[in-house]
Each structure stands twice: as structure tokens, then as C-alpha cells.
Design a protein around this motif. Sequence first.
Motif, PDB file in Angstrom:
ATOM      1  N   UNK A  74       0.712  -1.205   0.032  1.00 56.96           N
ATOM      2  CA  UNK A  74       0.006   0.063   0.066  1.00 56.96           C
ATOM      3  C   UNK A  74       0.777   1.254   0.032  1.00 56.96           C
ATOM      4  N   UNK A  75       1.909   1.106   0.836  1.00 59.12           N
ATOM      5  CA  UNK A  75       2.830   2.358   1.038  1.00 59.12           C
ATOM      6  C   UNK A  75       4.144   2.329  -0.031  1.00 59.12           C
ATOM      7  N   UNK A  76       3.987   1.452  -0.851  1.00 55.83           N
ATOM      8  CA  UNK A  76       4.800   1.264  -1.879  1.00 55.83           C
ATOM      9  C   UNK A  76       6.307   0.979  -1.401  1.00 55.83           C
ATOM     10  N   UNK A  77       6.396   0.027  -0.316  1.00 58.91           N
ATOM     11  CA  UNK A  77       7.732  -0.307   0.174  1.00 58.91           C
ATOM     12  C   UNK A  77       7.985  -1.686  -0.024  1.00 58.91           C
TER      13      UNK A  77
ATOM     14  N   UNK B 178       9.355  -5.689  -6.331  1.00 62.53           N
ATOM     15  CA  UNK B 178       8.527  -4.832  -7.276  1.00 62.53           C
ATOM     16  C   UNK B 178       8.951  -5.644  -8.596  1.00 62.53           C
ATOM     17  N   UNK B 179       8.118  -5.539  -9.446  1.00 61.06           N
ATOM     18  CA  UNK B 179       8.529  -6.134 -10.782  1.00 61.06           C
ATOM     19  C   UNK B 179       9.884  -5.608 -11.647  1.00 61.06           C
ATOM     20  N   UNK B 180      10.256  -4.384 -10.977  1.00 54.92           N
ATOM     21  CA  UNK B 180      11.399  -3.905 -11.800  1.00 54.92           C
ATOM     22  C   UNK B 180      12.610  -4.714 -11.459  1.00 54.92           C
ATOM     23  N   UNK B 181      12.498  -5.507 -10.438  1.00 52.99           N
ATOM     24  CA  UNK B 181      13.632  -6.362  -9.991  1.00 52.99           C
ATOM     25  C   UNK B 181      13.761  -7.654 -11.148  1.00 52.99           C
TER      26      UNK B 181
ATOM     27  N   UNK C  91      12.428  -7.470 -14.291  1.00 53.70           N
ATOM     28  CA  UNK C  91      12.990  -6.688 -15.417  1.00 53.70           C
ATOM     29  C   UNK C  91      14.397  -6.453 -15.489  1.00 53.70           C
ATOM     30  N   UNK C  92      14.988  -5.998 -14.269  1.00 57.77           N
ATOM     31  CA  UNK C  92      16.399  -5.795 -14.353  1.00 57.77           C
ATOM     32  C   UNK C  92      17.104  -7.106 -14.621  1.00 57.77           C
TER      33      UNK C  92
ATOM     34  N   UNK D  82      16.181  -9.678 -15.981  1.00 58.38           N
ATOM     35  CA  UNK D  82      15.920 -10.352 -17.328  1.00 58.38           C
ATOM     36  C   UNK D  82      16.915  -9.694 -18.073  1.00 58.38           C
ATOM     37  N   UNK D  83      16.631  -8.347 -18.080  1.00 57.56           N
ATOM     38  CA  UNK D  83      17.728  -7.488 -18.961  1.00 57.56           C
ATOM     39  C   UNK D  83      19.236  -7.985 -18.746  1.00 57.56           C
TER      40      UNK D  83
ATOM     41  N   UNK E  47      19.540 -11.318 -20.785  1.00 56.74           N
ATOM     42  CA  UNK E  47      19.737 -11.083 -22.154  1.00 56.74           C
ATOM     43  C   UNK E  47      20.804 -10.371 -22.729  1.00 56.74           C
ATOM     44  N   UNK E  48      21.344  -9.476 -22.046  1.00 49.15           N
ATOM     45  CA  UNK E  48      22.429  -8.422 -22.470  1.00 49.15           C
ATOM     46  C   UNK E  48      23.657  -9.347 -22.447  1.00 49.15           C
TER      47      UNK E  48
END
Lengths: 95, 264
Positions: free
Chosen positions: A11-14, A18-21, A23-24, A26-27, A30-31
Motif C-alpha cells: 500500500x505504501x510502496x515499500x 516490485x516487478x522492476x527487479x 525486469x532488471x 531479465x535484462x 539477455x544482455x
Amino acid sequence: MSTLLSFLAKLFGREEAGSKHIAKERLRLVLVHDRANVSPQLLQVLKADLLKVISNYMEVDEKGLEVQIDRTESSVALVASIPIKRLKRVAKSMA
Amino acid sequence: MSEVVVVTSGKGGVGKTTATANIGAGLAILGHKVVLVDADIGLRNLDVILGLENRIVYDLVDVAHGNCRLRQALIRDKRFEGLHLLPAAQTKDKTAVSPEQMRELCAELKEMFEYVIIDSPAGIEQGFRNAVAGAEKAIVITTPEVAAVRDADRVIGLLEAAELTDPKLVINRLRPRMVQRGDMMNIEDIIDILAIDLLGVIPEDDHIIVSTNRGETVVQDQRSLAGQAFRNIVWRILGEPVPLMNLDGERGLIGRLRRLVGLG
């Protein structure tokens, strides 16, 4: 209790995961694959350099030297197979 | 002292054309002589982004083939003194121009303008090679998405192979709230992966869509966050060390509440 905490964290974004981890990560993978697209010329130069360094310590079979890029699902490795002809005395005494 | 800059990205739809238009208009507002070159032959768009689509007579291919003089193909933007467009051809394809012709064209434009900014097509094939052929500097645009960052990485490698080392990065369409939630890669994450210098960060902004609908740029819009971000980029291109805008400052009730309870 823990579910309440994670709900509040979300709820408080902590929320840590998060899905960015994803994303990073996977990137990153792939790189590693993309960038490992090395040319045969580069491998030849690398081989020559390897030989130069290794021959300071031991005598190796230049013809039997194999260097390649090994790709698996989750990693990329530089695999070298270097047959040794003879160990030098200097190397021995250093070991 | 003039320079030829290519704006490129690899992936399509990340904002190359919008960035080209806004950076060009921003430089012109500050009194510089600028020409924007649409190198996307067959899929021209820079003209509509700038609202100049009704004024095209000749195009880049006409110039390259000697059908007209360079000056005849240049369109002067009446809103911004000093801003010009060299449109792409719409009915030809990428092979209508060679990298050598692009180099000659860029050299000629460089004599006439302080900034020659080339809008590259998506992809890494001939259109891309044409766009970078005459360039001396490069700006790489990406968005905080896996596919866009991956393609940016590939393009950076190709730029280096073309001796365009030290390209500058623009991160477009950043959504601060998603970053704060941990659901979007942040600036550091992207820099960490691509390892090139950052030129600027453009937040996602509805103003862009509205101005694009009208065929206008957003860089002169004082109320637009993206406009401010583009103005900052223009200053940095001119050598002013403008700090990054604070995009984290959440406005509204939730942001204030968060800060109140020490979570902001």
C-alpha cells in the motif's frame, strides 16, 4: 500478521520485490547473451593472448588449444581447453 | 562551431521523433540556427510532429538525386526563428539514399546551420546506417522497459563500431509513481545497465499527446513537465550543467500522507 504487513508495505510502496527487479534481472541476462556475440577474430586474438600469458608458466599444446563461448539458459561462460605439454621448473618452485 | 547529431534508439515508438522536434525547437528558441533532418525515408513523421506536413515540396531524396537545390527542400518553421526541416521522402524506400550521399548532405548542412539533428528510423538496417553516416555525435533514446533498453544496448554497440563513441542517453516516458512502487526501472538501474552518460529524463506527460495532436512542440510550454525536461536537455547540449529535475516529489494527498508517516 505478516500478510497484513506485506499488504501495508504494498500500500505504501515499500514492497521490495516490485516487478522492476524482475525486469532488471531479465535484462541483465539477455544482455549477457547479446553482448557475448563475439566474432571469430576476437576469439583468435584472445587465444593468442592466453597463450602468451600461460606460456610464462607452462608449456602448452598450441594446436590443441580450444576457446569457445558456452551459452546456457542462465549463463554465458568462456570455456578454454588447454592441453599441457610440460610444466616449467619455475612454475613448480612457485607453487 | 557546428555539429551533426543523430537521434536514435533501435526500438520504434520510444520517442525519437518527438525528442528531435523538441530539442530542435528548444535550441531555436535560444537563438540557434537548427535544421532537423528526417532520415526515415518511406515513413516520414517529423513533418507531422512539427505541423509542417502541408508545406513539403521537395524532400531529402530529391536533394540527394539532384532534382532540386538543398535550399529549395528546406522548410522554415515560422513559429521558431532559425528552425528548419529537411523532410524525408514518403514514396521511396531506404535504398533511395546511400550513406555516402548522407555524408555529403550533412557536410553541406553543417556549413549552413549550427545544429544538424538527424531523426533516425527504428531498426539497425540501411535506414539506421544512413542516419548515422554523417553524424559526429549521437543521442540514444530509451524508455524504462526491457525491450527498449535491450535495443538501446545494441544500438550503442553499433554506434561505437561506427566510431560514434560516447553517445548520450535520454530516458523517455518515465513514470515516477511506478518507479516509487518498484514497478518500473529507475534512472540508476538503466544507467547501470547501459553504462553511458545521461543527457536527460523525460517524464510521461499528457501534454505531449495534446501538443502532438496539434502539430506543436511541448518545449515552449511552461506548464508541461516534459517541456521543462526538454528545456533542461537543450541547456545541457549547450554546455550548461543543469541538475536533473526532481520527479520523485509526489504531489497530492497520498504523497503528503506518505511523507507524514515517514514513508515518502
